[in-house]
Design a protein around this motif. Sequence first.
Motif, mmCIF file in Angstrom:
data_model
loop_
_atom_site.group_PDB
_atom_site.id
_atom_site.type_symbol
_atom_site.label_atom_id
_atom_site.label_comp_id
_atom_site.label_asym_id
_atom_site.label_seq_id
_atom_site.Cartn_x
_atom_site.Cartn_y
_atom_site.Cartn_z
ATOM 1 N N MET A 96 0.826 -1.214 0.000
ATOM 2 C CA MET A 96 0.000 0.000 0.000
ATOM 3 C C MET A 96 0.860 1.265 0.000
ATOM 4 N N THR A 97 2.063 1.145 -0.585
ATOM 5 C CA THR A 97 2.937 2.313 -0.719
ATOM 6 C C THR A 97 3.494 2.448 -2.137
ATOM 7 N N GLN A 111 -0.404 -0.795 -6.501
ATOM 8 C CA GLN A 111 -1.720 -0.418 -5.991
ATOM 9 C C GLN A 111 -2.723 -0.265 -7.129
ATOM 10 N N LEU A 163 -6.686 -4.422 3.625
ATOM 11 C CA LEU A 163 -6.711 -2.989 3.936
ATOM 12 C C LEU A 163 -6.550 -2.760 5.439
ATOM 13 N N TYR A 169 -2.841 -3.441 6.499
ATOM 14 C CA TYR A 169 -1.951 -2.327 6.164
ATOM 15 C C TYR A 169 -2.438 -0.991 6.743
ATOM 16 N N ASP A 170 -3.288 -1.084 7.756
ATOM 17 C CA ASP A 170 -3.736 0.087 8.522
ATOM 18 C C ASP A 170 -4.426 1.151 7.666
ATOM 19 N N ARG A 171 -5.082 0.730 6.610
ATOM 20 C CA ARG A 171 -5.853 1.669 5.803
ATOM 21 C C ARG A 171 -7.315 1.695 6.223
ATOM 22 N N TYR A 211 -10.133 3.061 -1.472
ATOM 23 C CA TYR A 211 -9.003 2.856 -0.554
ATOM 24 C C TYR A 211 -7.794 2.256 -1.268
#
Length: 214
Positions: free
Chosen positions: A36-37, A42, A92, A95-97, A146
């Motif tokens: 997620m970076t 993504q 999600l 990965y703390d989203r 997201y």
Amino acid sequence: MTAAKPVPLLNAANVLTVARMVLVPVFVLCVVASRMTHDAWQIAAGLIFVVASATDYVDGWIARAHNLVTSFGKVADPIADKALTGAALVLLSIYDRLPWWVTLVILIREWGVTALRFWVLRHGVIAASRGGKVKTALQILGIGWYLAPLPAAFAAVGPWIMFAAVAVTVVTGLDYVARAIRIRRASLSTAGGAPHPAPAEAPAVAPQADEPVA
């Protein structure tokens, strides 16, 4: 009277369902690779999620329009749908989203409704509601939002979309509980306490297309 022609297992609707199941691990690998970076991964994960979600609508339409509903499709279609959505939500959250409580609420509702359908299957079929379709659309939009590497100003809209998705998810879930109870009570009352026997095959217009949007 001519007997109904059996529906072949290998048909367009089932092929799309299997394709969606195959895309789930591919989607997971893309998300893990992105952490997620990484924007490129993504975007790839987001595109796979959208394409896989679209096949859910297409295979249902094909099954209805061409009378291609099979027992395999009835089982595999909702499994593929929930596997895709569930994997996206869990990743999600990992990965703390997305807060874990959002993931848990949605997953409990989705699998709970599936359990309800089996619970009342001997008494009747819980048809998909308009609210269920709205719920599915909001979940797909929220998850896709997201997953996309958006600028902060646009990313800030994501929690509002997901909040709306959770609200509709909970409300429709409670509605399904009430409808399941009514169907079961009505069946038992009509039969004098004995449930109606379940048909060998459910109507071709409902299960494969309607189950994913419950």
